[in-house]
Design a protein around this motif. Sequence first.
Motif, mmCIF file in Angstrom:
data_model
loop_
_atom_site.group_PDB
_atom_site.id
_atom_site.type_symbol
_atom_site.label_atom_id
_atom_site.label_comp_id
_atom_site.label_asym_id
_atom_site.label_seq_id
_atom_site.Cartn_x
_atom_site.Cartn_y
_atom_site.Cartn_z
ATOM 1 N N ILE A 137 0.845 -1.190 0.000
ATOM 2 C CA ILE A 137 0.000 0.000 0.000
ATOM 3 C C ILE A 137 0.882 1.242 0.000
ATOM 4 N N THR A 138 0.668 2.102 -0.977
ATOM 5 C CA THR A 138 1.365 3.379 -1.047
ATOM 6 C C THR A 138 0.320 4.474 -0.911
ATOM 7 N N VAL A 139 0.540 5.379 0.027
ATOM 8 C CA VAL A 139 -0.382 6.498 0.253
ATOM 9 C C VAL A 139 0.304 7.762 -0.240
ATOM 10 N N VAL A 140 -0.381 8.485 -1.116
ATOM 11 C CA VAL A 140 0.148 9.762 -1.612
ATOM 12 C C VAL A 140 -0.899 10.838 -1.368
ATOM 13 N N ASN A 141 -0.438 12.073 -1.215
ATOM 14 C CA ASN A 141 -1.415 13.151 -1.080
ATOM 15 C C ASN A 141 -1.796 13.660 -2.461
ATOM 16 N N SER A 142 -2.697 14.607 -2.527
ATOM 17 C CA SER A 142 -3.211 15.070 -3.815
ATOM 18 C C SER A 142 -2.145 15.761 -4.658
ATOM 19 N N LYS A 143 -1.040 16.178 -4.046
ATOM 20 C CA LYS A 143 0.046 16.815 -4.798
ATOM 21 C C LYS A 143 1.047 15.790 -5.316
ATOM 22 N N GLY A 144 0.830 14.518 -4.998
ATOM 23 C CA GLY A 144 1.702 13.464 -5.473
ATOM 24 C C GLY A 144 2.831 13.091 -4.541
ATOM 25 N N TRP A 145 2.907 13.691 -3.371
ATOM 26 C CA TRP A 145 3.950 13.352 -2.415
ATOM 27 C C TRP A 145 3.618 12.029 -1.747
ATOM 28 N N GLN A 146 4.585 11.127 -1.713
ATOM 29 C CA GLN A 146 4.367 9.866 -1.026
ATOM 30 C C GLN A 146 4.456 10.117 0.470
ATOM 31 N N VAL A 147 3.419 9.723 1.196
ATOM 32 C CA VAL A 147 3.414 9.948 2.638
ATOM 33 C C VAL A 147 3.520 8.654 3.432
ATOM 34 N N ALA A 148 3.303 7.509 2.815
ATOM 35 C CA ALA A 148 3.412 6.241 3.541
ATOM 36 C C ALA A 148 3.555 5.095 2.561
ATOM 37 N N TRP A 149 4.183 4.042 3.056
ATOM 38 C CA TRP A 149 4.307 2.804 2.289
ATOM 39 C C TRP A 149 4.217 1.664 3.272
ATOM 40 N N LEU A 150 3.391 0.679 2.994
ATOM 41 C CA LEU A 150 3.120 -0.377 3.963
ATOM 42 C C LEU A 150 3.060 -1.729 3.281
ATOM 43 N N THR A 151 3.861 -2.677 3.750
ATOM 44 C CA THR A 151 3.744 -4.063 3.312
ATOM 45 C C THR A 151 3.279 -4.948 4.456
ATOM 46 N N SER A 152 3.470 -4.472 5.692
ATOM 47 C CA SER A 152 3.067 -5.236 6.860
ATOM 48 C C SER A 152 2.753 -4.272 8.002
ATOM 49 N N PRO A 153 1.634 -4.464 8.695
ATOM 50 C CA PRO A 153 1.310 -3.573 9.819
ATOM 51 C C PRO A 153 2.353 -3.611 10.933
ATOM 52 N N SER A 154 3.137 -4.681 11.025
ATOM 53 C CA SER A 154 4.146 -4.746 12.079
ATOM 54 C C SER A 154 5.263 -3.738 11.854
ATOM 55 N N THR A 155 5.411 -3.257 10.616
ATOM 56 C CA THR A 155 6.436 -2.246 10.313
ATOM 57 C C THR A 155 5.822 -0.854 10.243
ATOM 58 N N ALA A 156 4.627 -0.684 10.787
ATOM 59 C CA ALA A 156 3.879 0.563 10.621
ATOM 60 C C ALA A 156 4.350 1.702 11.524
ATOM 61 N N ASP A 157 5.150 1.450 12.530
ATOM 62 C CA ASP A 157 5.608 2.531 13.414
ATOM 63 C C ASP A 157 6.440 3.522 12.623
ATOM 64 N N GLY A 158 6.016 4.759 12.608
ATOM 65 C CA GLY A 158 6.763 5.784 11.900
ATOM 66 C C GLY A 158 6.725 5.662 10.399
ATOM 67 N N MET A 159 5.663 5.065 9.847
ATOM 68 C CA MET A 159 5.617 4.898 8.387
ATOM 69 C C MET A 159 5.208 6.169 7.661
ATOM 70 N N PHE A 160 4.718 7.157 8.376
ATOM 71 C CA PHE A 160 4.273 8.389 7.740
ATOM 72 C C PHE A 160 5.342 9.463 7.836
ATOM 73 N N LEU A 161 5.585 10.127 6.743
ATOM 74 C CA LEU A 161 6.524 11.254 6.750
ATOM 75 C C LEU A 161 5.931 12.394 7.554
ATOM 76 N N GLY A 162 6.696 12.981 8.415
ATOM 77 C CA GLY A 162 6.245 14.145 9.176
ATOM 78 C C GLY A 162 5.474 13.822 10.427
ATOM 79 N N ASP A 163 5.330 12.551 10.793
ATOM 80 C CA ASP A 163 4.590 12.188 12.005
ATOM 81 C C ASP A 163 5.416 12.282 13.274
#
Length: 164
Positions: A137-163
């Motif tokens: 799963i790749t999450v991008v905002n409307s401007k095209g910036w990638q804000v997250a990438w997820l292959t496993s919820p166990s690696t989800a800590d700190g997956m968002f830029l700027g969090d």
Amino acid sequence: MIRLLVPFFMLFLSGCMRQVPAVKPAEASAEPVYPRSTISDPDTKRVAAIVRNLFLERQTPKGEKLFSSCDILPPARSVLPYGVGQYEQQLRLPVIVTTATAWDRLDGPGRRSILADLHESSIRYISEVPALKGPSITVVNSKGWQVAWLTSPSTADGMFLGDE
């Protein structure tokens, strides 16, 4: 004399030219021109439609959509977080979602919770296709910036830029 030789020379050259065979028009039942850009397996196509709807139907408690679009790409090999070799790759279904304005109002833990839930929901359907190991799963905002990438919820800590 040169006037007589020029037409003869042109006639000689035109006879030496290679004939190009006629191109047959493509048949309607032919395989896609770019087979890697489309999902051709019926089971994968069905699962991709279900996963796409899972993301597009997700809303806030107020009924606001969290994602404005969801694109599902053909299955691709993804490198696992712990390696780059041949054996650290899995065939996954790439899911690219673009956030809507309601997403911006969520805090980091809320975003992680929603994505972890969508990841688990996706796996339930993706497991119906034995070759696939899950979504990427790749999450991008409307401007095209990638804000997250997820292959496993166990690696989800700190997956968002700027969090942080």
